[in-house]
Motif scaffolding. Structure first.
Motif, PDB file in Angstrom:
ATOM      1  N   LEU A   1      13.125 -20.278  49.069  1.00  0.00           N
ATOM      2  CA  LEU A   1      12.399 -21.632  48.311  1.00  0.00           C
ATOM      3  C   LEU A   1      13.219 -22.753  48.677  1.00  0.00           C
ATOM      4  O   LEU A   1      12.847 -23.877  48.675  1.00  0.00           O
TER       5      LEU A   1
ATOM      6  N   ALA B   1       8.602 -17.519  44.370  1.00  0.00           N
ATOM      7  CA  ALA B   1       8.348 -18.872  43.550  1.00  0.00           C
ATOM      8  C   ALA B   1       7.749 -18.157  42.027  1.00  0.00           C
ATOM      9  O   ALA B   1       7.787 -18.614  41.112  1.00  0.00           O
TER      10      ALA B   1
ATOM     11  N   PHE C   1      10.485 -17.054  39.730  1.00  0.00           N
ATOM     12  CA  PHE C   1      11.310 -18.140  39.222  1.00  0.00           C
ATOM     13  C   PHE C   1      10.244 -18.930  38.041  1.00  0.00           C
ATOM     14  O   PHE C   1      10.649 -19.406  37.235  1.00  0.00           O
ATOM     15  N   GLU C   2       9.301 -18.986  38.506  1.00  0.00           N
ATOM     16  CA  GLU C   2       8.015 -19.690  37.566  1.00  0.00           C
ATOM     17  C   GLU C   2       8.039 -19.002  36.560  1.00  0.00           C
ATOM     18  O   GLU C   2       7.662 -19.402  35.236  1.00  0.00           O
TER      19      GLU C   2
ATOM     20  N   VAL D   1      10.448 -28.056  46.447  1.00  0.00           N
ATOM     21  CA  VAL D   1       8.905 -27.979  45.855  1.00  0.00           C
ATOM     22  C   VAL D   1       8.544 -29.088  45.295  1.00  0.00           C
ATOM     23  O   VAL D   1       7.397 -29.745  45.432  1.00  0.00           O
TER      24      VAL D   1
ATOM     25  N   VAL E   1      19.571 -21.423  44.526  1.00  0.00           N
ATOM     26  CA  VAL E   1      18.316 -21.294  44.867  1.00  0.00           C
ATOM     27  C   VAL E   1      18.141 -20.313  46.270  1.00  0.00           C
ATOM     28  O   VAL E   1      18.848 -20.697  47.253  1.00  0.00           O
TER      29      VAL E   1
ATOM     30  N   ARG F   1       8.204 -15.973  50.163  1.00  0.00           N
ATOM     31  CA  ARG F   1       8.715 -17.299  49.483  1.00  0.00           C
ATOM     32  C   ARG F   1       7.773 -17.579  48.362  1.00  0.00           C
ATOM     33  O   ARG F   1       8.205 -17.827  47.298  1.00  0.00           O
ATOM     34  N   GLN F   2       6.299 -16.822  48.510  1.00  0.00           N
ATOM     35  CA  GLN F   2       5.437 -16.995  47.366  1.00  0.00           C
ATOM     36  C   GLN F   2       6.044 -16.059  46.506  1.00  0.00           C
ATOM     37  O   GLN F   2       5.795 -16.436  45.070  1.00  0.00           O
TER      38      GLN F   2
ATOM     39  N   TYR G   1      11.404 -25.240  38.256  1.00  0.00           N
ATOM     40  CA  TYR G   1      12.072 -24.041  37.803  1.00  0.00           C
ATOM     41  C   TYR G   1      12.114 -23.239  39.242  1.00  0.00           C
ATOM     42  O   TYR G   1      12.948 -22.393  38.943  1.00  0.00           O
ATOM     43  N   THR G   2      11.545 -23.812  39.985  1.00  0.00           N
ATOM     44  CA  THR G   2      11.763 -22.943  41.406  1.00  0.00           C
ATOM     45  C   THR G   2      12.784 -23.396  42.374  1.00  0.00           C
ATOM     46  O   THR G   2      14.044 -23.135  42.342  1.00  0.00           O
ATOM     47  N   SER G   3      12.410 -24.790  42.904  1.00  0.00           N
ATOM     48  CA  SER G   3      13.355 -25.333  43.994  1.00  0.00           C
ATOM     49  C   SER G   3      13.168 -26.876  43.895  1.00  0.00           C
ATOM     50  O   SER G   3      11.809 -27.303  43.744  1.00  0.00           O
TER      51      SER G   3
END
Length: 509
Positions: free
Chosen positions: A74, A250, A253-254, A408, A70, A246-247, A403-405
């Motif tokens: 993230l 995210a 990945f989302e 989170v 990842v 980072r956003q 599904y990100t990290s």
């Protein structure tokens, strides 16, 4: 007195007799818990770490090529951004160093007792607290935060004759750095995420490499690259730039949530990319066929590599697809009757995800252990609390994977745990235990939501699925939805014991 006895005595002297909160583990989950406890004025806690330093799986897994899958932006705490990452996907040493610096920065190292193994953790209903027995002494704790992590107990299949092998054998999580692989005939059993990383590192050094593959894995082209000095400088001077990056990652990945959870056919583009990764690296059509999965991407854990396939195609490497019949003194016998002579066996066979051995040592109400509660399949409420284990919070528990990290999820769970501790203190609550009906209804709903997912329909068997057949790993929606559900504890979901706590601690304000 032996050195071991002296060490145990020293650790025992450092253990408090009673604490409000006991944290198990010093990886991302345990360290995050310690940091958030202090941040919220809760200082009456101790962290028990089995290893000699912080890091959890990133302190233990030192195999060649160990790398996060990842992006680092993230795979780090949102409250502790690191503008110095040298790669988009850092290697093990850099992640472990980040966790060490973070522990120092937030002042939690004095709370950690290293080299402390938990032998048993038993709920005392009368006293309304946990009795935690370790190899260094006993601690009584009102609350336990279990951050032992899903990837902390290596799994080695019980092949017939395994004990007769006269060569060197070890699991990738316990890499034998003193064993020189140069000129060796090496067997690698397993082709999961760890093997994909270390196989290319050892292939050039060994005389012959035999990779025993039960099921091929989807391997995507790796997008890793070094971060340039200009980018790192921008992150240092403008923290908002790193937060924005980072956003953006995210959100990217989302975007995988709908394909994974409801519409697996949308994964066809990623599958084409993975097939191209095979085609560009493997000329032999028979080998290419053996390495091509017959299930949907995502059904098993996919991974990234630009070097795995070239390593398998090298002249000194072979991929063995016949199943293992047994192991003898000098090698491995497969089900087709062939004997593969080797002097070293490396097990890349993953971890005990659904039957973690610590579950037998966590014993809740009526003497029932977590292992017994999870005999069919692991189940929890919001991936955090388990009916029958009062005042215990599981970090990265069943159906909490995003599904990100994983970080989170950890941060969302820690917010929930802190709210639970605050609520209990304000209301004079001794213990909370999620109601069986609430947990059952929650999991029934999860099962319905995941019935269309790639893990249920993708045509494979993986550690994402428990022994009873239910998907036990993933949250069925977006990370933001999980964070919303865990932002605040609802006492109506819990059985509550409201009476003065049986033990007095220096609990925080």
């Amino acid at each position: 007195m032996t050195s071991a006895d002296a060490s145990a005595r020293q650790r025992a002297e450092g253990l408090p007799e009673r604490v409000r909160v006991l944290v198990i583990g010093a990886g991302f989950g345990g360290l995050g818990a310690a940091i958030k406890l202090r941040e919220n004025g809760i200082t009456d806690f101790v962290v028990l770490a089995r290893e000699s330093d912080v890091g959890g799986t990133w302190q233990v897994n030192t195999y060649p090529g160990a790398q996060v899958d990842v992006p680092s932006l993230l795979y780090s705490y949102s409250f502790a951004p690191n503008p110095y990452w040298t790669r988009l996907y850092p290697l093990q040493a850099e992640i472990q160093a980040y966790l060490r610096r973070t522990a120092e920065r937030f002042g939690v190292l004095p709370h950690i007792r290293f080299g402390c193994e938990i032998e048993q953790c038993v709920w005392d209903e009368d006293a309304q607290h946990w009795i935690v027995r370790t190899d260094a002494g006993v601690v009584h704790a009102q609350f336990v935060i279990a951050g032992f992590g899903p990837f902390s107990a290596p799994s080695i299949p019980k092949f017939p004759g395994i004990e007769t092998f006269t060569g060197t054998a070890f699991h990738s999580a316990h890499w034998d750095h003193g064993h020189d692989l140069t000129g060796r005939r090496v067997a690698v059993i397993g082709t999961g995420a760890s093997a994909v990383q270390f196989v290319p590192q050892i292939q050039p050094r060994v005389e012959h490499l035999s990779v025993f593959q039960r099921t091929p894995i989807w391997v995507m082209p790796h997008p890793d690259r070094p971060t340039n000095p200009v980018t790192r400088g921008l992150w240092r001077r403008v923290p908002g730039a790193q937060r924005s990056a980072r956003q953006a990652l995210a959100v990217l990945f989302e975007s995988l949530v709908p394909p994974f959870t409801k519409h697996p056919d949308l994964l066809v583009g990623l599958e084409k990319s993975a097939r191209w990764n095979i085609q560009r690296s493997i000329e032999d059509p028979r080998l290419r066929e053996a390495l091509t999965p017959r299930y949907r991407l995502g059904c098993k854990r996919p991974t990234f590599s630009n070097t795995y396939y070239p390593a398998l195609a090298a002249a000194n490497a072979e991929v063995v697809t016949s199943g293992i019949e047994r192991i003898d003194a000098t090698g491995i016998i497969t089900k087709d009757g062939e004997h593969h002579p080797v002097d070293t066996i490396i097990y890349g066979t993953g971890f005990r995800i659904n039957d973690h051995p610590i579950a037998e040592r966590l014993i809740g109400r009526n003497g029932v252990s977590m292992a017994q509660l999870w005999a069919e399949d692991p189940k929890a409420y919001l991936g955090t609390t388990v009916s029958g284990l009062p005042n215990m919070f599981i970090v990265l528990g069943p159906n909490s994977a995003p599904y990100t990290s994983a970080v989170v999820t950890i941060e969302a769970q820690l917010a929930y745990i802190i709210d639970a501790l605050r609520t209990a203190e304000k209301a004079g609550i001794s213990s909370i235990d999620v109601q069986p009906g609430v947990q059952r209804e929650f999991n029934d709903r999860l099962d319905r939501q995941l019935s269309r997912s790639v893990w249920a329909t993708g045509g494979c068997d993986s550690y994402y699925i428990g022994q009873g057949g239910r998907i036990v790993a993933f949250w069925p929606g977006f990370a933001a939805q999980f964070a919303h559900r865990t932002r605040k504890l609802n006492l109506d979901d819990y059985q509550v014991v409201s009476r003065p706590a049986a033990m007095t601690t220096g609990a925080s304000q």
